[in-house]
Scaffold this motif. Structure first.
Motif, short mmCIF file in Angstrom:
data_model
loop_
_atom_site.label_atom_id
_atom_site.label_comp_id
_atom_site.label_asym_id
_atom_site.label_seq_id
_atom_site.Cartn_x
_atom_site.Cartn_y
_atom_site.Cartn_z
N GLU A 185 -3.13 -11.61 5.44
CA GLU A 185 -3.84 -11.13 6.63
C GLU A 185 -3.34 -9.76 7.08
O GLU A 185 -4.06 -9.01 7.74
N ASN A 186 -2.09 -9.42 6.73
CA ASN A 186 -1.53 -8.13 7.13
C ASN A 186 -2.00 -6.98 6.24
O ASN A 186 -1.91 -5.81 6.65
N LEU A 187 -2.46 -7.31 5.04
CA LEU A 187 -2.73 -6.26 4.06
C LEU A 187 -4.02 -5.49 4.37
O LEU A 187 -4.88 -5.96 5.10
N ARG A 188 -4.10 -4.31 3.80
CA ARG A 188 -5.22 -3.41 4.06
C ARG A 188 -6.55 -4.02 3.62
O ARG A 188 -6.69 -4.48 2.49
N ASP A 189 -7.52 -3.97 4.53
CA ASP A 189 -8.85 -4.43 4.17
C ASP A 189 -9.71 -3.27 3.68
O ASP A 189 -10.77 -3.48 3.09
N ASP A 190 -9.25 -2.02 3.90
CA ASP A 190 -9.99 -0.86 3.41
C ASP A 190 -9.66 -0.54 1.96
O ASP A 190 -10.33 0.28 1.33
N ASN A 191 -8.63 -1.19 1.42
CA ASN A 191 -8.23 -0.96 0.03
C ASN A 191 -7.68 -2.26 -0.55
O ASN A 191 -6.48 -2.48 -0.60
N PRO A 192 -8.57 -3.13 -1.01
CA PRO A 192 -8.14 -4.44 -1.54
C PRO A 192 -7.19 -4.35 -2.72
O PRO A 192 -6.49 -5.31 -3.03
N ASN A 193 -7.14 -3.19 -3.38
CA ASN A 193 -6.24 -3.02 -4.52
C ASN A 193 -4.80 -2.74 -4.10
O ASN A 193 -3.90 -2.78 -4.94
N ASP A 194 -4.61 -2.42 -2.84
CA ASP A 194 -3.27 -2.17 -2.33
C ASP A 194 -2.55 -3.51 -2.20
O ASP A 194 -2.98 -4.40 -1.45
N LYS A 195 -1.44 -3.66 -2.90
CA LYS A 195 -0.77 -4.95 -2.98
C LYS A 195 0.27 -5.21 -1.89
O LYS A 195 0.80 -6.31 -1.79
N VAL A 196 0.57 -4.19 -1.06
CA VAL A 196 1.71 -4.39 -0.18
C VAL A 196 1.57 -3.77 1.22
O VAL A 196 2.22 -4.24 2.15
N HIS A 197 0.73 -2.74 1.40
CA HIS A 197 0.72 -2.02 2.67
C HIS A 197 -0.14 -2.71 3.73
O HIS A 197 -1.13 -3.36 3.41
N PHE A 198 0.25 -2.49 4.96
CA PHE A 198 -0.44 -3.12 6.09
C PHE A 198 -1.66 -2.31 6.52
O PHE A 198 -1.67 -1.08 6.45
N SER A 199 -2.66 -3.03 6.99
CA SER A 199 -3.77 -2.40 7.69
C SER A 199 -3.33 -2.04 9.11
O SER A 199 -2.19 -2.34 9.51
N ILE A 200 -4.20 -1.42 9.86
CA ILE A 200 -3.89 -1.14 11.27
C ILE A 200 -3.62 -2.44 12.01
O ILE A 200 -2.62 -2.57 12.73
N LYS A 201 -4.48 -3.43 11.79
CA LYS A 201 -4.29 -4.73 12.43
C LYS A 201 -3.04 -5.41 11.89
O LYS A 201 -2.28 -6.05 12.64
N GLY A 202 -2.79 -5.25 10.58
CA GLY A 202 -1.61 -5.86 9.98
C GLY A 202 -0.31 -5.31 10.54
O GLY A 202 0.65 -6.06 10.75
N ALA A 203 -0.26 -4.00 10.78
CA ALA A 203 0.92 -3.40 11.38
C ALA A 203 1.14 -3.92 12.79
O ALA A 203 2.28 -4.18 13.21
N GLU A 204 0.04 -4.11 13.51
CA GLU A 204 0.14 -4.64 14.87
C GLU A 204 0.66 -6.08 14.85
O GLU A 204 1.52 -6.46 15.66
N LEU A 205 0.16 -6.88 13.93
CA LEU A 205 0.61 -8.27 13.83
C LEU A 205 2.10 -8.33 13.46
O LEU A 205 2.85 -9.15 14.00
N PHE A 206 2.50 -7.46 12.53
CA PHE A 206 3.91 -7.44 12.11
C PHE A 206 4.80 -7.01 13.28
O PHE A 206 5.88 -7.58 13.49
N ALA A 207 4.36 -6.02 14.03
CA ALA A 207 5.12 -5.57 15.20
C ALA A 207 5.29 -6.71 16.21
O ALA A 207 6.39 -6.90 16.76
N LYS A 208 4.25 -7.46 16.42
CA LYS A 208 4.33 -8.58 17.38
C LYS A 208 5.37 -9.61 16.93
O LYS A 208 6.11 -10.16 17.75
#
Length: 366
Positions: free
Chosen positions: A335-358
């Motif tokens: 759920e944290n991973l980028r939805d704009d680039n499904p091939n990205d195996k590790v980086h967070f989306s904007i929402k993913g970074a927010e969830l991780f910060a929380k």
């Protein structure tokens, strides 16, 4: 005659209005960008000696190291993730002009906070940010002394070329706002890949803002465990909080064995602890990734996680009461991973970074 007088009055009023508008446009004036009332946070190396106000997260002697020694790319390290510029004025408007400097450039997103509250954002794509960038900030508290913070882009290196204030307004002294210090250390996840070029969307920024910390982002996209970064933390203000999320690039791209990773991590952590003896240090194991193993070695992320867990437990058993482990894969998921680039195996989306910060805020704030 009455109609003629009325017509003349209207003409006079129109010209008067035009004059006022022209005068209004002409009331911007330059201020000295070398004025120390302009403060720079999140960059320990500030240069006021040249034509521009410049800043850097890393000293030049570290940036000039070969990447095989520094364990990161200098162009990525020159970018401004976590850097903020602060000033105070009653000016109704502030015009700021930025120029690109040497370093990686993936576009530039600026955020404006006024009296601690977000008010405006400005975005420039990679082509636009390769030349002069002008932003005009509107004071949300006209006529009142307002504290402005300009949050710099995470994936561009910019310098302040000029500042203009409205009318006769001046820069004012900023009150001492000493806060506890947070150091965010890591690779591209912490640097902010996946959140455009917007520092204000990265997880370290969100953690610092929520907990009320001043902070430095010492992460570099592509970085591996870097002794150079660990050693240079001695030049930074003494930290109260440190998070370390590092190892993905060591596993996937360097092909370090588990033993090599932990040996490097041990020396790295020792330097950070020596430089910041009273900081709470949170070591985060590899976050969720779609990468199942290193193609070079066959070692899995779980093997790295287990090794770091055992190492931190061992260090804790030796009496370090301010050292903590966070299981990265337990506070992140697909759920944290980028939805704009499904091939990205590790980086967070904007929402993913927010969830991780929380998740971090909840753990650190306990």
């Amino acid at each position: 005659m009455f109609r003629l007088n009325c017509l003349l009055l209207v003409i006079v009023l129109l010209f008067t209005s035009c004059d006022k508008k022209q005068n209004r446009v002409a009331t911007y004036r330059n201020v000295d960008i070398k004025d120390t009332k302009i403060k720079v946070k999140g960059a320990n190396y500030v240069d006021r000696s040249g034509e521009h106000l410049c800043w850097s997260r890393f000293p030049e002697e570290v940036l000039s190291m070969p990447s095989t020694q520094s364990m990161f790319n200098a162009d990525k390290a020159r970018t401004n993730s976590g850097v903020r510029m602060q000033f105070k004025t009653k000016s109704d408007r502030v015009k700021l002009v930025f120029l690109p400097q040497l370093g990686d450039n993936r576009g530039a997103a600026f955020a404006i906070n006024q009296n601690g509250q977000p008010t405006q954002t400005f975005e420039f794509n990679a082509q636009e940010s390769s030349q002069q960038m002008t932003i005009e900030v509107v004071n949300q508290h006209p006529g009142l002394s307002t504290y402005f913070e300009v949050v710099m882009p995470s994936w561009a290196n910019v310098a302040l070329n000029s500042m203009e204030l409205w009318g006769t307004s001046e820069l004012e002294e900023l009150a001492d706002d000493s806060k506890p210090v947070y150091l965010a250390i890591g690779n591209s996840i912490t640097h902010g890949v996946g959140q455009g070029s917007a520092t204000y969307l990265t997880y370290p920024y969100l953690v610092a803002k929520s907990l009320g910390y001043d902070y430095y982002n010492l992460a570099v996209g592509g970085a591996k465990v870097s002794q150079a970064i660990a050693d240079m933390t001695d030049e930074l203000p003494k930290a109260d909080l440190i998070t370390i999320l590092i190892g993905y690039n060591d596993l996937i791209f360097s092909g370090k064995t588990v033993a090599e990773y932990i040996t490097a991590y041990e020396s790295y952590l020792r330097s950070i602890r020596n430089n910041h003896p009273y900081a709470k240090i949170y070591c985060i194991t590899l976050t969720y990734t779609k990468a199942e193993k290193s193609e070079k070695t066959g070692i899995t992320p779980d093997q790295y996680r287990l090794a770091l867990r055992n190492f931190i437990y061992h260090e804790q058993s030796k009496g370090d009461k301010r050292l903590f482990l966070i299981e990265g894969d337990e506070i992140s998921s697909v759920e944290n991973l980028r939805d704009d680039n499904p091939n990205d195996k590790v980086h967070f989306s904007i929402k993913g970074a927010e969830l991780f910060a929380k998740e971090l805020i909840e753990i650190i704030g306990e």
